[in-house]
Structures are given as structure tokens and as C-alpha cells.
Design a protein around this motif. Structure first.
Motif, mmCIF file in Angstrom:
data_model
loop_
_atom_site.group_PDB
_atom_site.id
_atom_site.type_symbol
_atom_site.label_atom_id
_atom_site.label_comp_id
_atom_site.label_asym_id
_atom_site.label_seq_id
_atom_site.Cartn_x
_atom_site.Cartn_y
_atom_site.Cartn_z
ATOM 1 N N ALA A 70 0.822 -1.216 0.000
ATOM 2 C CA ALA A 70 0.000 0.000 0.000
ATOM 3 C C ALA A 70 0.854 1.264 0.000
ATOM 4 C CB ALA A 70 -0.942 -0.004 1.200
ATOM 5 N N HIS A 71 1.934 1.246 0.741
ATOM 6 C CA HIS A 71 2.832 2.402 0.823
ATOM 7 C C HIS A 71 4.159 1.990 0.189
ATOM 8 C CE1 HIS A 71 -0.026 4.312 3.515
ATOM 9 N NE2 HIS A 71 -0.110 3.163 4.159
ATOM 10 N N TYR A 72 4.280 2.201 -1.089
ATOM 11 C CA TYR A 72 5.401 1.645 -1.838
ATOM 12 C C TYR A 72 6.613 2.571 -1.928
ATOM 13 C CZ TYR A 72 2.939 4.328 -5.437
ATOM 14 O OH TYR A 72 2.306 5.312 -6.128
ATOM 15 N N ILE A 73 6.525 3.780 -1.397
ATOM 16 C CA ILE A 73 7.651 4.712 -1.450
ATOM 17 C C ILE A 73 8.392 4.682 -0.111
ATOM 18 C CG2 ILE A 73 8.367 7.110 -1.753
ATOM 19 C CD1 ILE A 73 5.833 7.488 -3.478
ATOM 20 N N HIS A 74 9.636 4.226 -0.143
ATOM 21 C CA HIS A 74 10.490 4.184 1.041
ATOM 22 C C HIS A 74 11.423 5.391 0.972
ATOM 23 C CE1 HIS A 74 13.060 2.461 4.187
ATOM 24 N NE2 HIS A 74 14.050 2.954 3.468
ATOM 25 N N VAL A 75 11.450 6.178 2.038
ATOM 26 C CA VAL A 75 12.247 7.411 2.074
ATOM 27 C C VAL A 75 13.148 7.387 3.299
ATOM 28 C CG1 VAL A 75 12.122 9.930 2.234
ATOM 29 C CG2 VAL A 75 10.355 8.690 1.003
ATOM 30 N N HIS A 76 14.419 7.742 3.115
ATOM 31 C CA HIS A 76 15.304 7.927 4.262
ATOM 32 C C HIS A 76 16.347 8.999 3.941
ATOM 33 C CE1 HIS A 76 17.463 4.714 2.018
ATOM 34 N NE2 HIS A 76 18.522 5.367 2.419
ATOM 35 N N PRO A 77 16.913 9.623 4.992
ATOM 36 C CA PRO A 77 17.908 10.673 4.762
ATOM 37 C C PRO A 77 19.144 10.113 4.062
ATOM 38 C CG PRO A 77 17.355 10.511 7.106
ATOM 39 C CD PRO A 77 16.692 9.377 6.405
ATOM 40 N N GLY A 78 19.726 10.918 3.196
ATOM 41 C CA GLY A 78 20.954 10.521 2.527
ATOM 42 C C GLY A 78 22.136 10.552 3.474
ATOM 43 N N ARG A 79 23.094 9.702 3.219
ATOM 44 C CA ARG A 79 24.299 9.649 4.040
ATOM 45 C C ARG A 79 25.052 10.975 3.940
ATOM 46 N NH1 ARG A 79 27.946 4.493 3.333
ATOM 47 N NH2 ARG A 79 25.984 3.636 4.070
ATOM 48 N N TYR A 80 25.411 11.523 5.070
ATOM 49 C CA TYR A 80 26.159 12.788 5.183
ATOM 50 C C TYR A 80 25.412 13.975 4.570
ATOM 51 C CZ TYR A 80 29.663 9.241 6.129
ATOM 52 O OH TYR A 80 30.312 8.152 6.624
ATOM 53 N N SER A 81 24.109 13.877 4.490
ATOM 54 C CA SER A 81 23.273 14.961 3.986
ATOM 55 C C SER A 81 23.267 16.113 4.998
ATOM 56 C CB SER A 81 21.850 14.428 3.794
ATOM 57 O OG SER A 81 20.938 15.477 3.583
ATOM 58 N N PRO A 82 23.068 17.350 4.529
ATOM 59 C CA PRO A 82 22.885 18.444 5.486
ATOM 60 C C PRO A 82 21.741 18.123 6.454
ATOM 61 C CG PRO A 82 23.167 19.330 3.278
ATOM 62 C CD PRO A 82 23.037 17.827 3.137
ATOM 63 N N HIS A 83 21.894 18.534 7.681
ATOM 64 C CA HIS A 83 20.897 18.349 8.747
ATOM 65 C C HIS A 83 20.761 16.906 9.206
ATOM 66 C CE1 HIS A 83 19.830 22.455 7.853
ATOM 67 N NE2 HIS A 83 19.465 22.125 6.631
ATOM 68 N N THR A 84 21.738 16.054 8.905
ATOM 69 C CA THR A 84 21.682 14.676 9.374
ATOM 70 C C THR A 84 22.933 14.351 10.176
ATOM 71 O OG1 THR A 84 22.751 13.720 7.432
ATOM 72 C CG2 THR A 84 20.344 13.908 7.376
ATOM 73 N N PHE A 85 22.843 13.303 10.966
ATOM 74 C CA PHE A 85 24.008 12.811 11.682
ATOM 75 C C PHE A 85 23.944 11.292 11.726
ATOM 76 C CE2 PHE A 85 20.689 13.606 14.728
ATOM 77 C CZ PHE A 85 20.732 12.544 15.610
ATOM 78 N N ARG A 86 25.129 10.667 11.790
ATOM 79 C CA ARG A 86 25.222 9.210 11.863
ATOM 80 C C ARG A 86 25.002 8.772 13.299
ATOM 81 N NH1 ARG A 86 25.183 6.275 7.445
ATOM 82 N NH2 ARG A 86 26.820 4.840 7.979
#
Length: 159
Positions: A83-99
Motif C-alpha cells: 500500500a505504501h510503496y515509497i520508502h524514504v530515508h535521509p541521505g548519508r552525510y546529507s545536510p541536517h543529518t548525523f550518523r
């Protein structure tokens, strides 16, 4: 989700986070705004059905990236759920993200859930180690080892 979960099932839900590391988004956009911007970009690209989405992803080895208004980069893949076929996640080392290591995230989330269910004793190290034991993680020797966990807890409290 954890606040609405029964305390007995929280650890089971957290175990699904796996054991490696991941990128977490801590930018200014709310989840709804992120999804709205992605929907708009997909619509502009002519992607309005699952088949169109699959064809869109096939052009770039099964994934696509999108840059949003805050300059964050998001990775799109095909989700396993029908039903929800779009999987979204932050890109590696993207602005505003942290590991973040999965064990630190699990600990922080379990600690927050314990706080919401009034299960903390005000002994930080004991409380962290109690939730880590329930998650089958090794104990911390000191609060000095919990700096990354405390940073995540502080971010969670901002919501």
C-alpha cells in the motif's frame, strides 16, 4: 509511536532497528513537509502510480535522490509494503543529518519511552543500563560513555 505503545512491546519494536548505524534527520522540516516536498517533486517528474515509480527508480539502479528546500538530501527506494510503496530515508552525510549507531538510538528511544511511562529512578546510569539490559545490550561502565546517547535523548525531547 513509542508513546502510544504498550511498555511490554516497546523493546520488540526497537529490536527491528537492526544493529548497524543509520542517518537521522534533525533539520527544520517536519515529516509532513518532507513528504509533501517529495510528493510534489515526484508529481513534477510524472510519477503518480506505483508502476511509474518503479520505472522512475529503474532509471537509476533502483533508487533516486531528492534535494529538499532545506538542502537536505533524501533517498527514495521501493518499499516492501504494497500500500505504501515509497520508502524514504535521509541521505548519508546529507545536510541536517548525523550518523547514529543503532544501539545508541535504541537506548535513547527506550529511555524516552521509560520516561513517558514514569519508569525512571533519576539514577541516569542505572536507568540507561536497565533499558540496555532489556534490549540485550551491554551495560555502560559510566555516564561518560553515554554522551552520544544523551545527545540523541536531547534531540528527541525537542519534538
Amino acid at each position: 509511536m513509542l508513546a502510544q505503545s504498550d511498555p511490554a512491546e516497546i523493546n520488540t519494536r526497537l529490536l527491528s532497528l537492526g544493529g548497524s548505524q543509520m542517518d537521522m534527520y534533525a533539520g527544520p522540516l517536519a515529516p509532513e513537509a518532507i513528504f509533501d516536498e517529495i510528493r510534489v517533486q515526484l508529481k513534477l517528474a510524472g510519477v503518480d502510480t506505483k508502476a511509474a515509480y518503479e520505472a522512475f527508480l529503474a532509471k537509476s539502479d533502483g533508487y533516486a535522490t531528492m534535494v529538499l528546500s532545506d538542502t537536505s538530501v533524501w533517498v527514495l527506494r521501493l518499499a516492501e509494503e504494497k500500500a505504501h510503496y515509497i520508502h524514504v530515508h535521509p541521505g548519508r552525510y546529507s545536510p541536517h543529518t548525523f550518523r547514529v549507531k543503532a544501539s545508541a538510538l535504541k537506548t535513547a528511544l527506550a529511555y524516552q519511552a521509560a520516561a513517558q511511562h514514569h519508569q525512571l529512578t533519576d539514577d541516569l546510569l542505572a536507568d540507561l543500563n536497565r533499558v540496555r539490559k532489556e534490549l540485550r545490550l551491554s551495560p555502560l561502565r559510566s555516564t561518560g560513555e553515554s554522551g552520544h546517547i544523551l545527545e540523541i535523548i536531547a534531540l528527541l525531547k525537542q519534538d
